[in-house]
Design a protein around this motif. Sequence first.
Motif, PDB file in Angstrom:
ATOM      1  N   ASP A  28       0.848  -1.187   0.000  1.00  0.00           N
ATOM      2  CA  ASP A  28       0.000   0.000   0.000  1.00  0.00           C
ATOM      3  C   ASP A  28       0.889   1.244   0.000  1.00  0.00           C
ATOM      4  O   ASP A  28       2.076   1.182   0.329  1.00  0.00           O
ATOM      5  CB  ASP A  28      -0.903  -0.001   1.238  1.00  0.00           C
ATOM      6  CG  ASP A  28      -2.055   0.982   1.094  1.00  0.00           C
ATOM      7  OD1 ASP A  28      -2.217   1.555  -0.008  1.00  0.00           O
ATOM      8  OD2 ASP A  28      -2.784   1.179   2.083  1.00  0.00           O
ATOM      9  N   TRP A  29       0.312   2.362  -0.368  1.00  0.00           N
ATOM     10  CA  TRP A  29       1.041   3.622  -0.406  1.00  0.00           C
ATOM     11  C   TRP A  29       0.847   4.385   0.907  1.00  0.00           C
ATOM     12  O   TRP A  29      -0.179   4.269   1.556  1.00  0.00           O
ATOM     13  CB  TRP A  29       0.556   4.489  -1.573  1.00  0.00           C
ATOM     14  CG  TRP A  29       0.882   3.899  -2.910  1.00  0.00           C
ATOM     15  CD1 TRP A  29       0.114   3.040  -3.643  1.00  0.00           C
ATOM     16  CD2 TRP A  29       2.070   4.109  -3.664  1.00  0.00           C
ATOM     17  NE1 TRP A  29       0.731   2.686  -4.814  1.00  0.00           N
ATOM     18  CE2 TRP A  29       1.959   3.346  -4.855  1.00  0.00           C
ATOM     19  CE3 TRP A  29       3.228   4.858  -3.472  1.00  0.00           C
ATOM     20  CZ2 TRP A  29       2.933   3.319  -5.829  1.00  0.00           C
ATOM     21  CZ3 TRP A  29       4.210   4.842  -4.443  1.00  0.00           C
ATOM     22  CH2 TRP A  29       4.065   4.077  -5.606  1.00  0.00           C
ATOM     23  N   PHE A  30       1.872   5.150   1.289  1.00  0.00           N
ATOM     24  CA  PHE A  30       1.770   5.992   2.484  1.00  0.00           C
ATOM     25  C   PHE A  30       2.656   7.222   2.299  1.00  0.00           C
ATOM     26  O   PHE A  30       3.504   7.269   1.405  1.00  0.00           O
ATOM     27  CB  PHE A  30       2.187   5.222   3.740  1.00  0.00           C
ATOM     28  CG  PHE A  30       3.672   4.935   3.817  1.00  0.00           C
ATOM     29  CD1 PHE A  30       4.500   5.712   4.617  1.00  0.00           C
ATOM     30  CD2 PHE A  30       4.235   3.892   3.086  1.00  0.00           C
ATOM     31  CE1 PHE A  30       5.863   5.452   4.692  1.00  0.00           C
ATOM     32  CE2 PHE A  30       5.594   3.630   3.152  1.00  0.00           C
ATOM     33  CZ  PHE A  30       6.412   4.406   3.952  1.00  0.00           C
ATOM     34  N   GLN A  31       2.446   8.212   3.153  1.00  0.00           N
ATOM     35  CA  GLN A  31       3.252   9.433   3.110  1.00  0.00           C
ATOM     36  C   GLN A  31       4.476   9.262   4.019  1.00  0.00           C
ATOM     37  O   GLN A  31       4.348   9.193   5.241  1.00  0.00           O
ATOM     38  CB  GLN A  31       2.432  10.639   3.570  1.00  0.00           C
ATOM     39  CG  GLN A  31       1.369  11.094   2.581  1.00  0.00           C
ATOM     40  CD  GLN A  31       1.986  11.645   1.306  1.00  0.00           C
ATOM     41  OE1 GLN A  31       1.960  10.977   0.270  1.00  0.00           O
ATOM     42  NE2 GLN A  31       2.539  12.835   1.381  1.00  0.00           N
ATOM     43  N   LEU A  32       5.641   9.170   3.415  1.00  0.00           N
ATOM     44  CA  LEU A  32       6.887   9.044   4.173  1.00  0.00           C
ATOM     45  C   LEU A  32       7.380  10.434   4.567  1.00  0.00           C
ATOM     46  O   LEU A  32       7.540  11.310   3.722  1.00  0.00           O
ATOM     47  CB  LEU A  32       7.952   8.339   3.332  1.00  0.00           C
ATOM     48  CG  LEU A  32       9.357   8.264   3.955  1.00  0.00           C
ATOM     49  CD1 LEU A  32       9.346   7.380   5.200  1.00  0.00           C
ATOM     50  CD2 LEU A  32      10.368   7.752   2.938  1.00  0.00           C
ATOM     51  N   ARG A  33       7.611  10.621   5.851  1.00  0.00           N
ATOM     52  CA  ARG A  33       8.123  11.896   6.347  1.00  0.00           C
ATOM     53  C   ARG A  33       9.437  11.676   7.086  1.00  0.00           C
ATOM     54  O   ARG A  33       9.632  10.641   7.724  1.00  0.00           O
ATOM     55  CB  ARG A  33       7.106  12.571   7.271  1.00  0.00           C
ATOM     56  CG  ARG A  33       5.836  13.016   6.556  1.00  0.00           C
ATOM     57  CD  ARG A  33       4.861  13.684   7.517  1.00  0.00           C
ATOM     58  NE  ARG A  33       3.695  14.207   6.813  1.00  0.00           N
ATOM     59  CZ  ARG A  33       2.616  13.498   6.527  1.00  0.00           C
ATOM     60  NH1 ARG A  33       2.546  12.213   6.894  1.00  0.00           N
ATOM     61  NH2 ARG A  33       1.607  14.049   5.878  1.00  0.00           N
ATOM     62  N   GLY A  34      10.309  12.636   6.990  1.00  0.00           N
ATOM     63  CA  GLY A  34      11.596  12.556   7.673  1.00  0.00           C
ATOM     64  C   GLY A  34      12.021  13.925   8.165  1.00  0.00           C
ATOM     65  O   GLY A  34      11.690  14.953   7.550  1.00  0.00           O
TER      66      GLY A  34
END
Length: 283
Positions: A28-34
């Motif tokens: 599934d797709w997700f919002q990757l934050r760093g």
Amino acid sequence: MHSFMAPYDDECAQLAVGVRTFNALDRDWFQLRGYNIFEMGDIIAIEKMLNIKGHIGFSPYRSCEIKGVRNVTDGKKIYYVPLTCPDGRSWDPRNLPLRSPERLAEVIQKIDSCTTTKAKDDLRKFHGIKGLPALRRVGSLHYGRSSPWEFMHLIIEGNIQNLVKFWSGQYKGLDTGTGSYEISDDTWAVIWQETAAAVQHLPADFVRVLGDNPVYYTAEAWCFWFVYLAPILLKGRFDDPKYYEHACQFSDIVKCCLRFTSTHPQINGLRDNIIDWVRKYEE
């Protein structure tokens, strides 16, 4: 430095918003934050990253706003920062004026509002801040806490070697004043010979060969010497034992700083030990 770091600053901003990423495990797709929470580098590099005047300025420290003094009568230009200044000013080491992002914004606003170059330069000198730091688009970095001090240059190649010069009567032309902490050249020659003899049978995994001439010592060599050998080799070398005890206290401080892990009580004890050591140094 700022133009070099600008693309990375833009990428940090993009990561803070989020990058659409595929999770192969969940399919599934997700919002990757760093977020960047630390800046690592030597003293000069960090000063450029933070856009501050630096360690020889009037307000030299990146972590707090204490001010320095210099020897004006002899034309000296480098500032030093004692807890108790010759003019009577003093700093409480347990309650230092720490820098903060809010304070940074306030100072920069004052600088920008100045109408003359001289007024801007005066404020920059007083506060030790030139302008905005290189990484500024994302608020994940704390101006006063996100740039740890670099241990090798500050402590090993700075304090330790300066102390040896101090004890040898070779530090910036200073004499002992009313103290008695200098060790004679003949005694130092014996100390370095004993140093070379002490490590010749140690495995190279622990320390490289230490000769009888410290001019060729690396930071690694100085650290090993001060932590493991100095407490033994310096015993009985000072006329007044309080200087030996003071040296051993700093050796213990270095050991504590080199721990892989530290508990909160250990950190509190280290803070107390450092404060006590600095106060004794200034006595």
